[in-house]
Design an enzyme around this catalytic site. Structure first.
Site, PDB file in Angstrom:
ATOM      1  N   MET B  21       5.716  -1.057  -1.127  1.00 30.57           N
ATOM      2  CA  MET B  21       5.934  -1.597   0.213  1.00 30.57           C
ATOM      3  C   MET B  21       6.668  -2.941   0.141  1.00 30.57           C
ATOM      4  SD  MET B  21       4.802   0.389   2.681  1.00 30.57           S
ATOM      5  CE  MET B  21       4.123   2.058   2.546  1.00 30.57           C
ATOM      6  N   HIS B 140       7.475  -8.478  -1.175  1.00 27.06           N
ATOM      7  CA  HIS B 140       6.556  -7.557  -0.525  1.00 27.06           C
ATOM      8  C   HIS B 140       6.652  -7.694   0.993  1.00 27.06           C
ATOM      9  CE1 HIS B 140       3.056  -5.082   0.222  1.00 27.06           C
ATOM     10  NE2 HIS B 140       3.083  -4.771  -1.059  1.00 27.06           N
ATOM     11  N   HIS B 141       6.583  -6.566   1.699  1.00 26.44           N
ATOM     12  CA  HIS B 141       6.700  -6.593   3.157  1.00 26.44           C
ATOM     13  C   HIS B 141       5.497  -7.307   3.784  1.00 26.44           C
ATOM     14  CE1 HIS B 141       8.421  -5.784   6.929  1.00 26.44           C
ATOM     15  NE2 HIS B 141       8.842  -4.551   6.733  1.00 26.44           N
ATOM     16  N   ALA B 142       4.409  -7.449   3.038  1.00 28.11           N
ATOM     17  CA  ALA B 142       3.281  -8.246   3.536  1.00 28.11           C
ATOM     18  C   ALA B 142       3.631  -9.728   3.578  1.00 28.11           C
ATOM     19  CB  ALA B 142       2.057  -8.032   2.651  1.00 28.11           C
ATOM     20  N   ASN B 321       5.893 -11.286   9.743  1.00 32.39           N
ATOM     21  CA  ASN B 321       6.304 -10.055  10.398  1.00 32.39           C
ATOM     22  C   ASN B 321       6.055 -10.156  11.896  1.00 32.39           C
ATOM     23  OD1 ASN B 321       7.086  -8.463   8.136  1.00 32.39           O
ATOM     24  ND2 ASN B 321       4.929  -8.389   7.573  1.00 32.39           N
TER      25      ASN B 321
END
Lengths: 529, 529
Positions: B21, B140-142, B321
């Site tokens: 991810m 990381h998309h987090a 995000n």
């Protein structure tokens, strides 16, 4: 479909992002005279891919049922086998020293294999100087053990520099031809143990933890029940001192490699009336002692090393994992090198006698007991608090002649094994031609100065030689910064004639020393670079 | 310690070996005149590492409690930050074409980040011809979304080819200097939703599955409850046709990239009275239609694309995000390009109106509802049976001027996003200078011929141009094999003067076409290579 044995499956169950369970290695080759690197490596890749049927399990993927790995697990042919995925080209950034090579293979060794595909990769690596190239291989430990890896390598190689194999060395065809050429016929595969065995062991261990009982008590009880013996049980987890190399690990690795002349280590073994393996352990023990002394953390009791011992019978090339382990006392608390050697020798002898009295079935069952708990403790996060050993020192018998892969001379072959929570340093070695090729893999965070182990191992070897009064010429000494070394006599090679026998000596040193490119002529093993 | 929002944490919960991810991209640069590649790249690496404090969360690692990711999760400073681990040198094997570059970055994008460390890597890649080098980044998309990635890139770059930044572009110092230079002041971070929100959604979904209920019913009910609306609910998972790109994925990726002139796509948007984004979707729709037609699997109903829309307010560079998603109807079942464009436009307009009527809080909550189930369904293994969309098409606003990193001109910047079970193809694009840079990432097994999408996108664009009667000169057309193309006019650059504006056009073509090295002069975007 072949079912996986319980020990093989243990490597899959224990695997996580931080502790991949694949083994592999990096080999150095010299291009044949006149060969163009790019064309030659593309031909090798094409050769690797040229197979109708691959030797199992290189063409197989894992198949599990609804229970996943807790249920029966099989190898099944991968219906969309994609050899371009498994056979890869890579390159080193400039200046293309062994240091850049070790950095690359450390990274490659720190990533998980894809479980949707056959569990192996091979990387052809360009960008080294001196007409050398490197090959990094990576295979899941559930698929092969070290000894089988050597068989697969042999199948790829030839003592004849003029020999070119058409079909892939990973093909079933090449494997059958290789087996036919062996002196002793392959034995039938060993019987495997059932999932019931594994479940029984694992349930008992889980129960033990749940109820606050002692793992030692559990393992000891199970061992008695299953082997029918109640005496002389030596158990890991007992009196294992804690050091900085016995912590939980992260997913990054550091790798270093070095060759030593077989004759030097064998001479030490003879001088102390021990085996070659005893001498290896004494050399590693001295290095670990120095490492821990310099980190001001040498324990008062001896470090314990897991020393794998193959249960494979002579000529049995078919079996997958068939290894048990002796818990060796490294005697790191003994300052005198001679007394240290004696203590190691006694410990190894006791371990072997213990297994010598067992049937192969008993020995394998015992291994299950000793290894399965460790593997199962990994996911439970307990092993870093209760490591069964301090390190692993594994001696894999290799090849005694200079070998060629479709004309490229193999200069050295350095194994890369596994580190786990609690055991963040692994030393594995393979004998090759006149050398012993060591590969040391460590957790990047727990053992940040692992490259110094190479120097400490040379120091430990010299210490053993000096104490035994061995007059090893300085010429064949390796790696010690304080010694002057002169070129060693090049080895005579069978068919190659020309400059075969010049072997490189991979090294990573301190920053100041690693600036130079590999020299035009690689140093013969034993020379100082 | 900053706590992770529920959506950020969703990316960690959903991650597995087969579906990393992280987001990233590959950028191409041209070395400054006279610069030595090896020295310049080492200086860039040193520059990246030159930071006392890194911009959060680049110096932070994850911290969870006993509950792991199901409990509260925080970013905490990594006490043994090891920048050599994060900043890496890599190299391409010969002949060093874009094809070798795409192979390398596909591999790098297919491995998991190490969760024991800050969740990013950056690779400086040498071995391209034509004085170019490449930079691959992975975060990381987090930790960041696409829009924030662009902000971080901007912080690294300058419109002045003479500007050299001393401190790391990832340092807090550089970030503060960058923010101070923005026209609008950064807004305060958005309020985050609690773990209770996530748990409520996930429990409801799990319950729904356990009791055999319908996920659509559950999501719909939750959406009503949380947003207070009970009308106009459009829900994914409804009427999404199944194709070969909507299967479960393995861990390997294929990546291709290509640039198109912004002006061409904008002209299409104007001709059909739509937005730039509508034109992008129409271009992708035409390509997907052709791909599926040639695989004899074009569905009778339209493909659905998830189109992320940023909820970030103008000038708010601090939020992580903050994205919601419109489910766009790609109208792939409509043969006529003009009618297809109109259907896409109507679908996007309806989606935007839906969100336009919501408060930001409602919109974010809605996103949670729409995305969290998808993320939670990943570990449950359900998403490949019930994909909420067929693909993702994501348009990230980029930079309109030619940019330089310590003197090296950026020639293009190609995003690499995420594929998941059920959605094995992702198209992400960034506008840069006079171009639109597309990056397409796909599962290697599910979409083996993804490189053909590049040709099909050009074909789709030409089809739209032809139907609108646009007389786009052949010179600026790209990638269609059947068309003759001539050099386009080089773009004038602000300060660089000399040969700035020549932009490479990364391509992977069929085997026969990729034998040649990149030419000495890269083709201007729009030229045929």
């Amino acid at each position: 479909m072949r079912q996986l044995g319980v020990l093989d499956k243990g490597f899959l169950i224990a695997e996580k992002r931080e502790t991949p369970m694949h083994v592999g290695g990096v080999s150095l080759y010299t291009l044949p005279d006149g060969a163009d690197e790019q064309a030659f490596l593309h031909d090798l890749a094409a050769n690797l891919r040229n197979a109708d049927t691959l030797l199992p399990p290189f063409g197989d993927r894992l198949k599990t049922g609804l229970l996943g790995l807790t249920g029966a697990t099989y190898w099944e042919p991968d219906p969309s086998l994609d050899l371009d995925y498994h056979v890869r080209h890579s390159a080193l950034p400039k200046p293309g020293r062994y240091r850049e090579l070790f950095t690359l293979v450390s990274r490659l060794h720190g990533t998980l294999l894809d479980r949707q595909r056959p569990l192996w990769e091979i990387h052809l690596i360009e960008g080294l100087g001196n007409r050398q190239f490197a090959v990094y291989t990576k295979t899941h430990h559930a698929a092969v053990d070290g000894a089988r890896s050597v068989h697969v390598s042999r199948c790829m190689l030839s003592t004849d520099p003029g020999f070119v194999r058409e079909e892939s060395p990973l093909s079933l065809q090449a494997w059958n031809a290789y087996k036919a050429g062996l002196k002793s016929a392959p034995a039938t595969p060993q019987p495997r143990y059932s999932d019931t065995n594994l479940r029984r062991v694992s349930d008992a261990i889980k129960f033990s933890f749940d109820s606050g009982g002692s793992i030692v008590h559990t393992v000891s009880g199970l061992a008695r029940a299953l082997t029918g013996r109640d005496e002389h049980l030596y158990l890991p987890h007992l009196s294992v001192p804690r050091t900085s190399i016995n912590t939980s690990v992260d997913g990054a690795r550091r790798f270093v490699a070095q060759s030593w002349p077989f004759a030097r280590i064998k001479a030490v073994a003879v001088a102390y009336d021990g085996t070659f393996n005893d001498a290896i352990l004494a050399m590693c023990s001295g290095a670990l002692r120095k490492y821990l002394q310099l980190h001001a953390e040498l324990p008062e009791t001896s470090l314990k090393a897991m020393v794998p011992v193959s249960l494979r019978r002579e000529g049995d090339v078919e079996a997958g994992n068939a290894v048990t382990a002796i818990s060796a006392d490294l005697a790191t608390h003994i300052p005198d090198p001679g007394r240290r050697f004696s203590a190691i020798k006694a410990s190894m002898r006791a371990g072997k006698e213990y297994f010598g009295a067992m049937s192969p079935r008993e020995a394998e069952l015992f291994t299950l007991l000793m290894q399965t708990p460790s593997l199962l403790m990994q996911p439970l996060g307990l092993i870093s608090r209760l490591p069964p050993y301090n390190t692993v020192i594994s001696n894999v018998p290799g090849m005694s002649e200079t070998m060629y892969w479709n004309g490229a001379r193999m200069d050295g072959s350095y194994p890369m094994s596994i580190v786990t929570d609690g055991i963040s340093l692994n030393i594995t070695l393979v004998t090759y031609a006149e050398n012993v090729d060591f590969g040391i893999i460590a957790c990047r965070r727990s053992v940040p100065q692992v490259q110094r182990m190479i120097d400490y191992m040379e120091d430990a070897l010299v210490e053993l030689e000096d104490a035994a009064g061995l007059s090893t010429p300085a010429a064949t000494r390796t790696g010690s910064k304080r010694r002057k070394v002169a070129p060693a006599k090049p080895k005579k090679s069978g068919a190659a004639g020309t400059n075969a026998g010049t072997k490189p000596k991979p090294r990573t040193k301190s920053k100041a020393k690693t600036k130079a490119r590999p020299k035009a002529k690689p140093a013969t093993t034993g020379r100082k670079r």
